[in-house]
Design an enzyme around this catalytic site. Structure first.
Site, PDB file in Angstrom:
ATOM      1  N   ASP A 301      -7.442   7.764   4.271  1.00 52.73           N
ATOM      2  CA  ASP A 301      -7.959   7.840   5.640  1.00 52.73           C
ATOM      3  C   ASP A 301      -7.886   9.276   6.187  1.00 52.73           C
ATOM      4  O   ASP A 301      -7.226  10.147   5.634  1.00 52.73           O
ATOM      5  CB  ASP A 301      -7.143   6.905   6.519  1.00 52.73           C
ATOM      6  CG  ASP A 301      -7.867   6.451   7.769  1.00 52.73           C
ATOM      7  OD1 ASP A 301      -9.022   6.858   7.975  1.00 52.73           O
ATOM      8  OD2 ASP A 301      -7.263   5.675   8.543  1.00 52.73           O
ATOM      9  N   GLU A 304     -10.223  14.750   9.085  1.00 49.63           N
ATOM     10  CA  GLU A 304     -11.116  15.503   9.959  1.00 49.63           C
ATOM     11  C   GLU A 304     -10.406  16.064  11.186  1.00 49.63           C
ATOM     12  O   GLU A 304     -11.059  16.451  12.164  1.00 49.63           O
ATOM     13  CB  GLU A 304     -12.299  14.626  10.392  1.00 49.63           C
ATOM     14  CG  GLU A 304     -11.949  13.385  11.198  1.00 49.63           C
ATOM     15  CD  GLU A 304     -11.508  12.208  10.363  1.00 49.63           C
ATOM     16  OE1 GLU A 304     -12.351  11.362  10.059  1.00 49.63           O
ATOM     17  OE2 GLU A 304     -10.311  12.132  10.034  1.00 49.63           O
ATOM     18  N   ASP A 368     -14.882   3.565  11.626  1.00 51.09           N
ATOM     19  CA  ASP A 368     -14.527   2.466  12.514  1.00 51.09           C
ATOM     20  C   ASP A 368     -15.681   2.069  13.427  1.00 51.09           C
ATOM     21  O   ASP A 368     -15.821   2.600  14.528  1.00 51.09           O
ATOM     22  CB  ASP A 368     -13.317   2.859  13.366  1.00 51.09           C
ATOM     23  CG  ASP A 368     -12.129   3.266  12.511  1.00 51.09           C
ATOM     24  OD1 ASP A 368     -12.060   2.844  11.345  1.00 51.09           O
ATOM     25  OD2 ASP A 368     -11.275   4.019  13.007  1.00 51.09           O
TER      26      ASP A 368
END
Length: 592
Positions: A301, A304, A368
């Site tokens: 995950d 960024e 998401d």
């Protein structure tokens, strides 16, 4: 000294030219008329769905825009069969807002890149992926069925396995993201970012992994490049944050202290990937803590979140390294696997990315999505993300079945009209249908599991899930050929209709249908309450997957309106396909 800190390139475009790519774009497939920032970032909650976006911006600056992306890339492919790709990592903006004009703004003093042409859109993708790199075919165990994303501990896994078996749902893996333990935060449930098994939540972890392995089912876990101090959690064996702090492995502020990065209602420290010692340490953590726990893969995950004003070990400008961090994050995970001889066996999936990320990542997912029907951020955006990313070398991509983000107030019965979103049953049933025709069929219970309808909500939902898990599994031989094409030529598994019909203007403008490879077409149901939907069939004879009726015109594209009851989304295959018998058998197995 430098006389300037940015440059611009201006070019001409046709008035009717379509622009595809720019990495993974979630709202618009054709970006003509848009101003597109190329910055790896959280894409936001709502992304233009109002008043939700306004409220998210007001409360946390988290609303996002319709062009923000976890995995952008400074590249495009156009309907005039030309392409451009920058090789620089610095922040850039592609401005397509003026008719017949392209302006590329780069926040650096030197612009490097290349242009390319081809005879077809697929040829352009093949040319571009020589630069971006190509994704490897995933492990064969993926063909075995669904990946079940769930939380709750050992007993919960055992109960879910019994339910799924009772409804004939083949399972390739259980993705247990809460293997490290769960914590309550302002958005619902999140995890303890200290990468070790929580033995209290998962007693008998090793036995669970071994038992599932004996049954032919893998276990996947979760990882990101952040660390938190687990003292507040209470129980732990290794304090990885403390190890990293003592080793000088964390991204720093200007004064040399660890840079706290806010995530919802807590802060975490980010590992500095410019530090060779930190790189080797984190790689070893992956090998000992994840692979050593028996995991056959994980969600890798984030990636960024590097602050522009951070101080890095090697002294480089963090603003210039920001877009490169996601590439390095994927590369580190890939190296960890290859060094222990597990390449081809382990599957990790990333959401952040940049130009070269496809060269390192084994799988992408689209981050998401809102648990909603919307185009900006919802099921429709998941479809657009699949199509757009295929133009940017992200050939193996997928989304969370049912979406992830619920926006009700955790632990409060209060619902705010037009702001509080949760996953309803119909949305989940239709999202199940969509994802069965993609590279990976994976569920997620979302950030507020108790507020979302789950796949075991009732017998009807379980039956729907079992039906499409069987379909996904039955399509494996066809899909495996697409995986090989992705590895060898860079072709996406899920494709925009225009890729195979470059002379068809309607196919070029169609964003709400997909091709799984060249031979299977899906027009997913993307709105609530639909019993019929219009479908566009490109030239050729097409067979309806469920009824085996024949449709289409051999010479030109055609439209039809067809029934789409739940369980039978409009799906068609080329009547002359070499895989026609496989498709027929898949429909039969799904209905069994």
């Amino acid at each position: 000294s430098k006389r300037f800190d940015r440059v611009a390139l201006t070019g001409l475009s046709d008035l009717d030219e379509s622009f595809f790519g720019f990495g993974e774009q979630l709202t618009h497939l054709n970006l003509a008329g848009k101003r597109v920032p190329i910055l790896s970032q959280e894409p936001g909650i709502g992304r233009g769905v109002q008043p939700l976006t306004w409220m998210m911006d007001l409360l946390a600056g988290a609303g996002g825009t319709d062009v923000s992306s976890n995995a952008p890339a400074p590249q495009f492919i156009t309907s005039d069969l030309r392409g451009l790709a920058l090789t620089t990592k610095a922040y850039s903006v592609f401005d397509l807002t003026e008719p017949e004009r392209i302006v590329i703004e780069l926040h650096q003093d030197t612009m490097t890149g290349g242009v390319f042409t081809g005879e077809s859109p697929l040829e352009l993708i093949e040319a571009y992926t020589r630069t971006s790199g190509r994704m490897p075919a995933p492990p064969s165990w993926l063909d075995g069925g669904a990946i079940i994303g769930m939380q709750g501990g050992t007993e919960s896994v055992q109960k879910m396995a019994q339910r799924l078996e009772a409804h004939g749902a083949p399972v390739a893996a259980y993705w247990l993201q809460d293997w490290v333990g769960a914590r309550r935060t302002s958005i619902g449930e999140q995890l303890w970012w200290n990468w070790e098994v929580d033995q209290e939540r998962y007693p008998g972890w090793s036995e669970l992994v071994e038992r599932l392995e004996d049954e032919g089912t893998k276990v996947l876990t979760y990882l990101n490049p952040f660390l938190i101090d687990p003292q507040e959690k209470g129980s732990f064996e290794r304090n990885l944050h403390q190890e990293a702090l003592e080793g000088g492995y964390l991204v720093q502020r200007a004064d040399g202290s660890p840079y706290p990065i806010l995530n919802t209602s807590f802060s975490a420290s980010l590992v500095d990937l410019t530090n060779p010692q930190a790189w080797d340490w984190l790689k070893k953590v992956i090998q000992t803590q994840l692979l050593g726990s028996g995991a056959s893969g994980w969600m890798a995950d984030f990636g960024e979140a590097l602050p522009f004003d951070a101080k890095l070990h090697d002294g480089r400008d963090a603003a210039l390294y920001h877009n490169e961090y996601p590439e390095d994050w994927a590369r580190l995970n890939r190296e960890a696997i290859e060094e222990v001889g597990r390449a081809g066996e382990i599957l990790f999936f990333t959401r952040s990315g940049y130009t070269r990320s496809p060269n390192y990542s084994t799988l992408f997912w689209m981050g998401d999505q809102l648990t909603a029907w919307d185009r900006e951020d919802g099921i429709k955006s998941a479809l657009v993300g699949l199509l757009s990313s295929g133009y940017a070398g992200i050939s193996l991509n997928h989304g969370d079945i049912g979406g992830y983000t619920a926006t009700t107030l955790p632990r409060s019965p209060l619902r705010i009209p037009w702001v509080s979103y949760t996953r309803g049953k119909e949305l989940l049933l239709r999202w199940i249908e969509l994802c069965a025709f993609t590279a990976v069929f994976r569920t997620h219970d979302g950030n507020q599991p108790d507020r979302n309808v789950q796949i075991d909500h009732d017998d009807e939902t379980l039956a729907q899930f079992g039906r499409f898990a069987r379909l996904y599994t039955a399509l494996a031989p066809y899909r495996r050929g697409l995986f090989e094409e992705a590895q060898e030529r860079g072709y996406p598994v899920v494709r925009h209709l225009w890729l195979h019909h470059p002379e068809d203007r309607v196919a070029r403008d169609t964003w709400d249908q997909l091709l799984l490879g060249p031979d299977m077409l899906l027009a997913p149901v993307l709105d609530p309450g639909q019993t019929h939907r219009e479908v566009y069939l490109p030239a050729g004879q097409w067979t309806h997957l469920w009824s085996q009726a024949s449709y289409g015109d051999p010479e030109r594209g055609s439209r039809l309106e067809i029934a789409c009851p739940i369980g039978e989304p409009p799906a068609f295959y080329r009547s002359d396909s070499l895989h026609a018998e496989l498709f027929q058998a898949a429909a039969t197995k799904a209905s069994a």
